[in-house]
Design a protein around this motif. Structure first.
Motif, PDB file in Angstrom:
ATOM      1  N   LEU A 179       0.829  -1.195   0.000  1.00 47.17           N
ATOM      2  CA  LEU A 179       0.000   0.000   0.000  1.00 47.17           C
ATOM      3  C   LEU A 179       0.867   1.249   0.000  1.00 47.17           C
ATOM      4  O   LEU A 179       1.999   1.225   0.472  1.00 47.17           O
ATOM      5  N   HIS A 180       0.299   2.345  -0.486  1.00 49.05           N
ATOM      6  CA  HIS A 180       0.938   3.659  -0.413  1.00 49.05           C
ATOM      7  C   HIS A 180      -0.061   4.591   0.248  1.00 49.05           C
ATOM      8  O   HIS A 180      -1.200   4.711  -0.215  1.00 49.05           O
ATOM      9  N   LEU A 181       0.348   5.254   1.343  1.00 50.17           N
ATOM     10  CA  LEU A 181      -0.536   6.111   2.126  1.00 50.17           C
ATOM     11  C   LEU A 181      -0.070   7.557   2.081  1.00 50.17           C
ATOM     12  O   LEU A 181       1.121   7.834   2.215  1.00 50.17           O
ATOM     13  N   THR A 182      -1.016   8.478   1.908  1.00 53.37           N
ATOM     14  CA  THR A 182      -0.743   9.910   1.982  1.00 53.37           C
ATOM     15  C   THR A 182      -1.718  10.526   2.982  1.00 53.37           C
ATOM     16  O   THR A 182      -2.925  10.305   2.877  1.00 53.37           O
ATOM     17  N   ALA A 183      -1.192  11.279   3.944  1.00 50.94           N
ATOM     18  CA  ALA A 183      -2.027  11.945   4.948  1.00 50.94           C
ATOM     19  C   ALA A 183      -1.896  13.456   4.766  1.00 50.94           C
ATOM     20  O   ALA A 183      -0.808  13.961   4.513  1.00 50.94           O
ATOM     21  N   ASP A 213     -13.429  21.341   9.805  1.00 48.53           N
ATOM     22  CA  ASP A 213     -13.954  20.294  10.678  1.00 48.53           C
ATOM     23  C   ASP A 213     -13.990  18.926  10.014  1.00 48.53           C
ATOM     24  O   ASP A 213     -14.517  17.981  10.583  1.00 48.53           O
ATOM     25  N   GLU A 214     -13.449  18.821   8.800  1.00 48.23           N
ATOM     26  CA  GLU A 214     -13.527  17.556   8.067  1.00 48.23           C
ATOM     27  C   GLU A 214     -12.589  16.486   8.618  1.00 48.23           C
ATOM     28  O   GLU A 214     -12.766  15.325   8.356  1.00 48.23           O
ATOM     29  N   GLY A 215     -11.575  16.853   9.353  1.00 47.09           N
ATOM     30  CA  GLY A 215     -10.622  15.887   9.893  1.00 47.09           C
ATOM     31  C   GLY A 215      -9.462  15.674   8.949  1.00 47.09           C
ATOM     32  O   GLY A 215      -9.472  16.117   7.803  1.00 47.09           O
ATOM     33  N   ASN A 216      -8.427  15.020   9.453  1.00 50.51           N
ATOM     34  CA  ASN A 216      -7.277  14.679   8.610  1.00 50.51           C
ATOM     35  C   ASN A 216      -7.736  13.718   7.532  1.00 50.51           C
ATOM     36  O   ASN A 216      -8.496  12.783   7.804  1.00 50.51           O
ATOM     37  N   GLN A 217      -7.246  13.930   6.319  1.00 50.96           N
ATOM     38  CA  GLN A 217      -7.628  13.066   5.207  1.00 50.96           C
ATOM     39  C   GLN A 217      -6.513  12.075   4.928  1.00 50.96           C
ATOM     40  O   GLN A 217      -5.362  12.458   4.742  1.00 50.96           O
ATOM     41  N   TYR A 262     -10.177   8.039   4.033  1.00 55.33           N
ATOM     42  CA  TYR A 262     -10.765   8.102   5.369  1.00 55.33           C
ATOM     43  C   TYR A 262     -10.502   9.490   5.940  1.00 55.33           C
ATOM     44  O   TYR A 262      -9.415  10.047   5.746  1.00 55.33           O
ATOM     45  N   PHE A 263     -11.486  10.061   6.632  1.00 59.64           N
ATOM     46  CA  PHE A 263     -11.335  11.340   7.323  1.00 59.64           C
ATOM     47  C   PHE A 263     -11.331  11.086   8.822  1.00 59.64           C
ATOM     48  O   PHE A 263     -12.311  10.580   9.365  1.00 59.64           O
ATOM     49  N   ASP A 264     -10.223  11.420   9.466  1.00 56.73           N
ATOM     50  CA  ASP A 264     -10.088  11.244  10.912  1.00 56.73           C
ATOM     51  C   ASP A 264     -10.564  12.521  11.600  1.00 56.73           C
ATOM     52  O   ASP A 264      -9.790  13.440  11.841  1.00 56.73           O
ATOM     53  N   LYS A 265     -11.848  12.554  11.941  1.00 54.82           N
ATOM     54  CA  LYS A 265     -12.439  13.736  12.564  1.00 54.82           C
ATOM     55  C   LYS A 265     -12.083  13.856  14.040  1.00 54.82           C
ATOM     56  O   LYS A 265     -12.336  14.884  14.655  1.00 54.82           O
ATOM     57  N   ASP A 266     -11.500  12.813  14.624  1.00 54.22           N
ATOM     58  CA  ASP A 266     -11.133  12.830  16.038  1.00 54.22           C
ATOM     59  C   ASP A 266      -9.670  13.184  16.271  1.00 54.22           C
ATOM     60  O   ASP A 266      -9.202  13.139  17.412  1.00 54.22           O
ATOM     61  N   ALA A 267      -8.944  13.536  15.220  1.00 55.34           N
ATOM     62  CA  ALA A 267      -7.528  13.900  15.376  1.00 55.34           C
ATOM     63  C   ALA A 267      -7.417  15.147  16.240  1.00 55.34           C
ATOM     64  O   ALA A 267      -8.218  16.081  16.101  1.00 55.34           O
ATOM     65  N   ARG A 268      -6.449  15.173  17.137  1.00 53.24           N
ATOM     66  CA  ARG A 268      -6.255  16.335  18.004  1.00 53.24           C
ATOM     67  C   ARG A 268      -5.780  17.520  17.186  1.00 53.24           C
ATOM     68  O   ARG A 268      -4.838  17.410  16.408  1.00 53.24           O
ATOM     69  N   ARG A 269      -6.425  18.648  17.359  1.00 51.00           N
ATOM     70  CA  ARG A 269      -6.076  19.867  16.633  1.00 51.00           C
ATOM     71  C   ARG A 269      -4.753  20.415  17.138  1.00 51.00           C
ATOM     72  O   ARG A 269      -4.437  20.324  18.323  1.00 51.00           O
ATOM     73  N   GLY A 270      -3.957  20.980  16.246  1.00 48.62           N
ATOM     74  CA  GLY A 270      -2.705  21.621  16.625  1.00 48.62           C
ATOM     75  C   GLY A 270      -1.596  20.655  16.988  1.00 48.62           C
ATOM     76  O   GLY A 270      -0.681  21.013  17.723  1.00 48.62           O
ATOM     77  N   THR A 271      -1.649  19.443  16.482  1.00 49.09           N
ATOM     78  CA  THR A 271      -0.617  18.456  16.805  1.00 49.09           C
ATOM     79  C   THR A 271      -0.309  17.606  15.579  1.00 49.09           C
ATOM     80  O   THR A 271      -0.935  17.724  14.542  1.00 49.09           O
ATOM     81  N   THR A 272       0.667  16.735  15.715  1.00 44.51           N
ATOM     82  CA  THR A 272       1.057  15.822  14.643  1.00 44.51           C
ATOM     83  C   THR A 272       0.405  14.471  14.883  1.00 44.51           C
ATOM     84  O   THR A 272       0.432  13.960  15.999  1.00 44.51           O
TER      85      THR A 272
END
Length: 135
Positions: free
Chosen positions: A38-42, A48-52, A97-107
């Motif tokens: 697999l090849h993943l890109t974040a 408010d959509e979350g990390n893609q 996938y959209f990670d809507k629960d990712a903490r804002r302002g962080t990696t």
């Protein structure tokens, strides 16, 4: 001191106290192995959509595969538990996938694996992204 080299001490006639800050290392202590099919890109969230997360391989999206995955598992690094924790399981053919629960302002650090019919997981593909701070 800021990124431009400006210092409050240099321009102040009043006494200025300096504080030393140490940034916590949030980098995963578990390396992502090489050789994933697999090849993943974040990419980081701006609203408010979350990390893609977008991936390809093993029949994800429109891609043909001799041995397509029956599902895909998305994992996010949790520095508190020092493990990659599963945050989603998606059906065959999924590729985003959209990670809507990712903490804002962080990696955030991610892995995606393909799951075969017998339950075995592929070697994970990994990537990371910086999420914009909350406005």
């Amino acid at each position: 001191m800021d990124d431009e080299g400006n210092s409050a001490i240099k321009w102040s006639d009043d006494p200025v106290e300096a504080e030393r800050a140490t940034e916590l290392d949030m980098t995963p202590s578990v390396p992502t192995p090489d050789g994933s099919p697999l090849h993943l890109t974040a990419s980081g969230a701006e609203g408010d959509e979350g990390n893609q997360l977008v991936w390809s391989g093993l029949g994800a999206g429109e891609e043909e595969s001799a041995d397509p995955a029956q599902s895909f598992r998305v994992h996010r690094w949790n520095p508190a538990s020092a493990t990659y924790e599963k945050i989603a399981e998606l059906p065959a053919g999924a590729f985003t996938y959209f990670d809507k629960d990712a903490r804002r302002g962080t990696t955030s650090f991610y892995r995606v694996t393909g799951v075969q019919a017998d339950g075995t997981e592929s070697v994970p593909a990994g990537d990371w992204t910086v999420t914009a701070p909350a406005a």
